[in-house]
Write a protein that holds these residues in place. Structure first.
Motif, short mmCIF file in Angstrom:
data_model
loop_
_atom_site.label_atom_id
_atom_site.label_comp_id
_atom_site.label_asym_id
_atom_site.label_seq_id
_atom_site.Cartn_x
_atom_site.Cartn_y
_atom_site.Cartn_z
N ASN A 1 0.83 -1.21 0.00
CA ASN A 1 0.00 0.00 0.00
C ASN A 1 0.86 1.26 0.00
O ASN A 1 0.54 2.25 -0.67
N LYS B 1 2.34 1.91 -3.53
CA LYS B 1 1.33 2.48 -4.42
C LYS B 1 1.10 3.96 -4.12
O LYS B 1 1.10 4.80 -5.03
N ASN B 2 0.91 4.28 -2.85
CA ASN B 2 0.54 5.65 -2.50
C ASN B 2 1.70 6.62 -2.63
O ASN B 2 1.50 7.76 -3.07
N ASN C 1 2.19 7.35 -6.31
CA ASN C 1 1.13 8.18 -6.90
C ASN C 1 1.06 9.57 -6.29
O ASN C 1 0.19 10.37 -6.68
N SER C 2 1.94 9.89 -5.35
CA SER C 2 1.84 11.15 -4.62
C SER C 2 2.23 12.37 -5.44
O SER C 2 1.81 13.49 -5.14
N THR D 1 -2.67 6.46 10.78
CA THR D 1 -3.39 6.78 9.54
C THR D 1 -4.71 7.48 9.76
O THR D 1 -5.10 8.37 9.00
N LEU E 1 -9.90 11.24 -1.74
CA LEU E 1 -8.60 10.77 -1.25
C LEU E 1 -8.77 9.87 -0.04
O LEU E 1 -9.58 10.14 0.85
N THR E 2 -8.00 8.79 0.02
CA THR E 2 -8.02 7.92 1.19
C THR E 2 -7.15 8.55 2.29
O THR E 2 -6.26 9.36 2.01
N GLU F 1 -3.50 8.05 1.47
CA GLU F 1 -3.02 8.98 0.44
C GLU F 1 -2.66 10.32 1.07
O GLU F 1 -1.61 10.91 0.78
N CYS G 1 0.54 10.02 3.23
CA CYS G 1 1.77 9.96 2.42
C CYS G 1 2.14 11.34 1.88
O CYS G 1 3.31 11.74 1.90
N GLN G 2 1.15 12.07 1.40
CA GLN G 2 1.40 13.42 0.89
C GLN G 2 1.88 14.35 2.01
O GLN G 2 2.77 15.19 1.81
#
Length: 345
Positions: free
Chosen positions: A17, A20-21, A24-25, A124, A291-292, A295, A298-299
């Motif tokens: 996970n 992926k995140n 994609n950030s 999270t 947005l999760t 996500e 991570c950003q």
């Protein structure tokens, strides 16, 4: 802007996970994934052909081009791995909890401070817009004075074999509790139960009392047929119910209608012998954007590195979670007796 170069240590469910995140950030790119299990590395190489895979952790430590490391390992490995990455002057993301002992957590925070590094703990749920909405409603006074909070993290699924439900699940709820109610905790009481594996608890409960009388209960289980990750906040005028599972997220706000105690008595018994009370659903919210929480987390981590700012879930802030986790574990070891907390908690 040059993208931050990221390494991930731990390529299991959550590590995938993170890959992926972070990928994609828009702010970072995963260059290396390290895992000691060759089968896991083969999966990573197949699923993410753009990353290098290795079983040699020192490959990450010695790579001067790696800006930050995300650690997705069992809790017992968080401290030794994070210590190495911080000493190698790499910004560090650590899965919850930060560490399993307060002295270890304090050392990590100090190393990060000395080297001017971002130390981020993956709590999270603090990045869920739905939970932020709950916080705003509490702070607005809409449900009155806060009396009690009930946390339920229950279900079946990934039953860990290396650590118990307390260390895997309670950090979520304790971090949420301290976010919603930053008041001082007076004491904590905890008890664990082992049913599926010897000496590894799959059921745990805990109660906390704040100095101002607010109470909280945490109910955890890996051995329960109905899945939920909920928080219910009870106030003097109403309540908030938050369901945190991503695909079922919901915030419900209730208004209380509370009658008065009876003024009459018959043979010394209040008559009528009850106080009328009911709850009315005032609002139900299910739209929290696309947005999760992961996500957003991570950003936030990458932006804190770029902008040189402290994260919402920094290592320093997460030390309170570690202290409460340690106190809860001590309570369980002593048969479930209350453990008094230092005044700063």
């Amino acid at each position: 802007m040059n993208k931050l170069k990221i390494a991930v240590f731990g390529g299991g469910y959550w590590g995938k996970n993170l890959i992926k995140n972070f990928s994609n950030s828009g702010m970072g790119e995963v260059k290396i994934v390290c895992d000691l299990n060759q089968d896991v590395l083969s999966e990573i190489a197949s699923q993410f052909p753009f990353v290098e895979v290795t079983s040699d952790f020192q490959r990450i430590i010695k790579d001067t081009q790696i800006d930050c490391v995300a650690i997705a390992t069992p809790p017992s490995l968080h401290y030794p791995v994070a210590r190495e990455t911080l000493l190698a002057k790499k910004h560090t993301w650590v899965e919850k909890p930060l560490a399993m002992h307060i002295e270890e957590g304090e050392e990590l925070v100090q190393i990060a401070k000395n080297n001017k590094l971002v130390l981020f703990v993956d709590e999270t749920f603090l990045y869920d817009p739905a939970l932020r909405m709950v916080k705003d409603i509490i702070d607005s006074g809409r449900i009155g004075n806060i009396y009690h909070l009930l946390f339920q993290r229950l279900g079946m699924g990934r039953v860990r074999c290396d650590s118990n439900v307390w260390w895997n699940s309670a950090p979520h709820d304790i971090s949420i509790l301290k976010y919603l109610i930053p008041n001082t905790v007076k004491e904590i009481t905890s008890k664990n139960f082992c049913y599926l594996q010897k000496d590894i608890a799959d059921v745990a409960w805990s109660s906390l009392e704040f100095v101002d009388g607010i109470s909280a209960c945490i109910n955890l289980s890996w051995f329960y047929p109905i899945s939920t990750a909920s928080v219910t906040v009870i106030g003097s005028n109403g309540a908030i119910h938050y369901e945190g599972r991503f695909k079922a997220r919901k915030v419900s706000v209730y208004k209380f209608n509370i009658g008065s105690p009876p003024e009459k008595k018959v043979n010394g018994v209040p008559s009528p012998n009850f106080i009328p009370i009911n709850a009315q659903l005032e609002e139900e919210i299910t739209d929290f954007g696309t947005l999760t929480p992961l996500e957003i987390a991570c950003q936030h981590f990458l932006s804190c590195i770029i902008e040189n700012k402290e994260p919402l879930s920094s290592g320093a802030k997460s030390l309170k979670v570690v202290r409460l986790m340690n106190a809860g574990e001590l309570s369980n070891q002593k048969g479930g007796i209350p453990i008094k907390m230092p005044e700063e908690l």
